[in-house]
Design an enzyme around this catalytic site. Structure first.
Site, PDB file in Angstrom:
ATOM      1  N   CYS A   1       3.850 -21.316 -21.300  1.00  0.00           N
ATOM      2  CA  CYS A   1       3.844 -22.075 -22.552  1.00  0.00           C
ATOM      3  C   CYS A   1       2.440 -22.116 -23.126  1.00  0.00           C
ATOM      4  O   CYS A   1       1.476 -21.639 -22.516  1.00  0.00           O
ATOM      5  CB  CYS A   1       4.361 -23.505 -22.336  1.00  0.00           C
TER       6      CYS A   1
ATOM      7  N   CYS B   1      -0.323 -23.577 -21.014  1.00  0.00           N
ATOM      8  CA  CYS B   1      -0.857 -22.679 -19.981  1.00  0.00           C
ATOM      9  C   CYS B   1      -1.991 -21.830 -20.553  1.00  0.00           C
ATOM     10  O   CYS B   1      -3.045 -21.668 -19.925  1.00  0.00           O
ATOM     11  CB  CYS B   1       0.236 -21.770 -19.441  1.00  0.00           C
TER      12      CYS B   1
ATOM     13  N   CYS C   1     -18.092  17.241   1.731  1.00  0.00           N
ATOM     14  CA  CYS C   1     -18.389  16.683   3.051  1.00  0.00           C
ATOM     15  C   CYS C   1     -18.181  15.179   3.039  1.00  0.00           C
ATOM     16  O   CYS C   1     -17.870  14.577   2.019  1.00  0.00           O
ATOM     17  CB  CYS C   1     -19.824  17.010   3.462  1.00  0.00           C
TER      18      CYS C   1
ATOM     19  N   CYS D   1     -20.068  13.133   0.500  1.00  0.00           N
ATOM     20  CA  CYS D   1     -19.460  13.115  -0.838  1.00  0.00           C
ATOM     21  C   CYS D   1     -18.431  11.997  -0.933  1.00  0.00           C
ATOM     22  O   CYS D   1     -18.356  11.271  -1.936  1.00  0.00           O
ATOM     23  CB  CYS D   1     -18.794  14.455  -1.139  1.00  0.00           C
TER      24      CYS D   1
ATOM     25  N   ASP E   1      17.009  -3.630  17.784  1.00  0.00           N
ATOM     26  CA  ASP E   1      18.207  -4.374  17.432  1.00  0.00           C
ATOM     27  C   ASP E   1      19.371  -3.709  18.171  1.00  0.00           C
ATOM     28  O   ASP E   1      19.263  -2.553  18.584  1.00  0.00           O
ATOM     29  CB  ASP E   1      18.425  -4.306  15.919  1.00  0.00           C
TER      30      ASP E   1
ATOM     31  N   ASP F   1      17.813  -1.517  11.457  1.00  0.00           N
ATOM     32  CA  ASP F   1      18.464  -0.753  10.385  1.00  0.00           C
ATOM     33  C   ASP F   1      17.740  -0.879   9.053  1.00  0.00           C
ATOM     34  O   ASP F   1      18.139  -0.284   8.064  1.00  0.00           O
ATOM     35  CB  ASP F   1      19.928  -1.144  10.242  1.00  0.00           C
TER      36      ASP F   1
ATOM     37  N   ASP G   1      17.377  -6.418   9.532  1.00  0.00           N
ATOM     38  CA  ASP G   1      16.260  -6.695  10.438  1.00  0.00           C
ATOM     39  C   ASP G   1      14.925  -6.731   9.722  1.00  0.00           C
ATOM     40  O   ASP G   1      13.881  -6.583  10.359  1.00  0.00           O
ATOM     41  CB  ASP G   1      16.222  -5.634  11.545  1.00  0.00           C
TER      42      ASP G   1
END
Length: 826
Positions: A18, A21, A83, A86, A504, A703, A707
């Site tokens: 708003c 804010c 290298c 760099c 699991d 899976d 999990d």
């Protein structure tokens, strides 16, 4: 003091809702040092600063006030790096920019990943920062990658030409000078027939042509680096070769400027140094091209066109013109263009390039197809479901690129060393020159010069910069070939250090497709009625056990009543109203929570659980009605995988919400070391923390969906994928084939890659630690041994080639063959 220039930056801010804010943000930011003005709307804040304000500090202030300044990641394709020094220069140049939170540069992939605040104009500032550091960059994209690939090919061709020209010019110099040392008669004849001065002039002309012809690339990069006080590998080459050339030039044309007896020429050293380093660069460029073969192979799987139904006809269209919902025609032997679902036809699809599994998979109507796979000997039509960046193949390419561009924790040591390495080498070379000039043998000036040049040339940090990223590139690429995708490169290092692998149970150790094996009723309840009520309640659930109950009812031809108010009770079961009766279905803990007596059923439940079955209770209107027993068959590969992990000196744990007795039965059959059963989803995280404190780092295999908390909590999460579920955000590693053997492959690969990196780092560091003192003349007082700059250049080139060749050995890594009896064979 000069006034700081005022600049205006637009910073994206989230959380504004708003006008109050925006005004609050304006007042808050205006108080910060260096902020001269703020204008905020509901999306962004335009902040005018005088150069003293730090956007990261502003973002921190916003966060404390309840707002947020989101980050984004920009990838750059960079050319011109040679290298580790760099890499450090580019990283520091990027990290200095206001708003940059993290910058990581990869020498092997020639890319930079920059995480920064979402500030307008910052990507362009990133490009400018790289340019000021002396390199070329562009925002990474498909076009940029193609441009970079073309630039690499052009660089290889340019280096090849440079090597040939330099070799042709250097060979006469080498023969003129070193031939005389090897065959004194040749030396006397040549100088007697031609004279010393003409021979030296010829060497001067040829060596100068090498240095300022093919070798000019070193001066273009090395001299500006010296001027800006940030010397790199090119600077070392320039200093070493130029010192030998300059001394020889003075000896040839102005010998009176040198102390008597010190005149000598080392044109062959300067020319050979440049030629050998160019040769090393060329071989290195060729090898680096091979390390990126995995990405090239994956990109090559993308089809360029497809046959599409349009306006009642089948026409050939470019991939870019295909849209979701199009119907594509796939002929035998053709590559699947994009992801889709089979409309008609039946065929076998070779998915090995995606999953790593060699056996083709049968596809019929309703089955999913993955872009990049190859059709067998029958025609299919399929409807497009995903295109462009959303396809499985595009996600795989993105994962591999991100993993290959990662910086492992082990790289931190290299970064610290290379940051100060070149200046230290230059100081050592200067000290070497001074010491031998004061105490060296006659002619002291020549001896001191050669020792200093040898130090400069042998100490190139190329091998250090390539040691880690090349192994990561080849290793993650080989993993992709085997169906093991590392979503984060640092998982490569973390995985080899785990002590425990947790699994699991349902769908991971087992098939994930349980079957109902028995219905035991109580209180005179009809078994079919109990099954029908349970199936009615479970019909809307996607849980594997619910599927087993519904399938059993359908196979019996039972009519399922309507279910209302179906509510899942996380970790316990579910409740519903079926046919006007309130029913509960779930584990014993649900019945205990609801105060429902179970009668004699627990004894039967324990007996079935001891054999690996999963017991579920049904209660109707507050009274226990039946016990359903569901069993899930253990996957064929599971026993061999558990044995293989034990053979790798790893402990195996199972963390499941299943009944304790069932879990113990499965664990006893498989030889699992540690069992945590009857845990709620949140409890898996606690179980992993307990395992970590007891045994060390933990990997968890699940899976990837149910999990997710456990995968995120583990040190390394491995998601069992199916080839279409690759965007598992909680896991660091995705096993595309869905086969548990991928767990063994992933750990084996991780160990081999880290071992390869350690070998590379040992070689890179030990090489410099051992040979810099030799080049400086440490062995001369005792043994009379010195290191020629020519040999130093050859050794330096060979060090990089060794590191790259060692990394490329990972391409030969084979999938693990598992056999009963716990033997693991490479």
């Amino acid at each position: 003091m000069a006034e700081q220039q005022e600049i205006s930056q637009t910073l994206r801010v989230d959380g504004m809702s708003c006008a109050s804010c925006t005004s609050r943000i304006e007042r808050m930011l205006a108080k910060e040092e260096g902020v001269t003005g703020v204008r905020a709307n509901l999306v962004t804040a335009t902040v005018s600063v005088d150069g003293a304000a730090d956007p990261l500090v502003l973002a921190e202030r916003l966060g404390k006030a309840g707002f947020s300044a989101p980050s984004q990641t920009t990838e750059l394709a960079i050319s011109g790096m040679s290298c580790a020094t760099c890499v450090g220069k580019v990283e520091r140049a990027l990290a200095k920019l206001p708003g940059v939170q993290e910058a990581s540069v990869n020498l092997a992939t020639e890319t930079a990943m920059i995480r920064h605040l979402d500030i307008s104009g910052l990507p362009e500032d990133l490009l400018n920062a790289v340019a000021k550091a002396g390199y070329q960059a562009q925002i990474a994209s498909e076009d940029a990658r193609e441009d970079l690939a073309e630039a690499r090919d052009a660089e290889q061709a340019s280096l090849r030409r440079a090597v040939l020209i330099a070799a042709v010019l250097t060979l006469p110099v080498f023969i003129l000078e070193m031939g005389g040392h090897a065959v004194p008669a040749f030396h006397h004849w040549l100088y007697g027939a031609v004279g010393q001065f003409p021979v030296w002039v010829a060497q001067f002309l040829l060596a100068s042509a090498v240095l300022f012809g093919p070798g000019l690339r070193f001066y273009r990069a090395g001299v500006p680096a010296l001027i800006h006080g940030a010397p790199d590998m090119n600077s070392l080459v320039v200093l070493g070769a130029s010192a030998a050339w300059a001394f020889s030039t003075v000896s040839t044309f102005a010998p009176d400027l040198l102390p008597a007896g010190t005149q000598a020429v080392y044109f062959e050293a300067s020319a050979v140094i440049v030629t050998l380093i160019l040769l090393g660069r060329w071989l290195e460029a060729r090898a680096k091209g091979r390390t990126g073969a995995a990405i090239a192979r994956l990109v090559g799987l993308q089809a360029k066109s497809a046959r599409v139904e349009r306006g009642g006809e089948v026409v050939e269209l470019p991939i870019g013109e295909i849209v979701v919902g199009d119907v594509l025609h796939l002929r035998p032997g053709e590559r699947v263009a994009v992801d889709g679902t089979v409309d008609s036809g039946q065929s076998w699809i070779d998915e090995s390039m995606i999953s790593g599994e060699p056996l083709p998979v049968e596809k019929a109507a309703g089955d999913e197809l993955t872009g990049g796979t190859v059709n067998g000997n029958a025609a299919l039509t399929f409807r497009v479901t995903r295109i462009g960046a959303d396809t499985v193949l595009a996600q795989i390419i993105r994962m591999v690129e991100q993993a290959q561009g990662a910086k492992l924790p082990i790289q931190a040591l290299v970064d610290r060393v290379t940051r100060v390495f070149v200046p230290i080498v230059m100081a050592v070379a200067a000290l070497t020159f001074v010491v031998w000039l004061l105490v060296g043998p006659e002619p002291r000036l020549s001896h001191a010069l050669i020792a200093a040049v040898a130090v400069l040339i042998i100490a190139c940090p190329c091998a250090m910069g390539l040691a880690t990223p090349t192994s990561i590139m080849v290793g993650t690429g080989r993993g992709a070939d085997m169906g093991v995708l590392f979503r984060r490169g640092d998982a490569l290092q973390a995985l080899q250090g785990v002590s425990v692998v947790g699994f699991d149970k349902t769908g991971t150790l087992t098939e994930g497709r349980p079957d109902l094996i028995e219905v035991i009723t109580a209180g005179g309840v009809d078994a079919d009625h109990a099954l029908a009520v349970a199936a009615a309640a479970e019909r809307s659930s996607e849980h594997p056990i619910a599927g087993a109950i519904v399938r059993a009812a359908q196979e019996k031809g039972l009519s399922l009543p309507a279910a209302e108010g179906v509510t899942a009770i996380t970790g316990f079961g579910l409740e519903a109203v079926v046919g006007g009766q309130k029913m509960l279905i779930g584990a014993a803990r649900l019945m205990t929570r609801e105060g429902i007596a179970l009668g004699d059923l627990p004894a039967a439940a324990e007996a079935h659980a001891a054999r690996g079955g999963t017991p579920l209770y049904i209660a109707i209107d507050g009274a226990v009605a039946a016990l359903l027993v569901v069993a899930d068959r253990i996957k064929d590969s599971t026993p061999a995988v558990i044995d293989a992990l034990h053979a790798m000196d790893l402990k195996v744990a199972m963390i499941t919400g299943d009944a304790q007795a069932t879990a113990q039965a499965v664990a006893a059959e498989l030889g699992i070391d540690h069992v945590v059963a009857e845990v709620l989803p949140g409890g898996k995280t606690e179980a992993i923390e307990a395992l970590r404190s007891e045994a060390g780092a933990v990997a968890f295999v699940g899976d990837g969906i149910n999990d997710a908390p456990a995968l995120a909590a583990a040190d390394v999460g491995l998601a069992i994928g199916t080839g279409t579920d690759v965007a598992v955000e909680a896991a660091e590693v995705v096993l595309m084939s869905g086969d548990l053997r991928g767990v063994v492959d992933a750990i084996h690969l991780s160990r081999k890659v880290l071992s390869n990196i350690r070998q590379n780092l040992f070689w890179a560091f030990a090489y410099n630690a051992a040979l810099i003192p030799v080049a400086a003349g440490a062995l001369f007082p005792a043994f009379g041994i010195t290191l020629s700059p020519v040999l130093a250049a050859g050794a330096m080139a060979l060090s990089s080639i060794f590191v790259l060749s060692n990394a490329l050995r990972l391409k030969a890594l084979r999938r693990q063959e598992l056999s009963a009896g716990s033997e693991v064979r490479a």
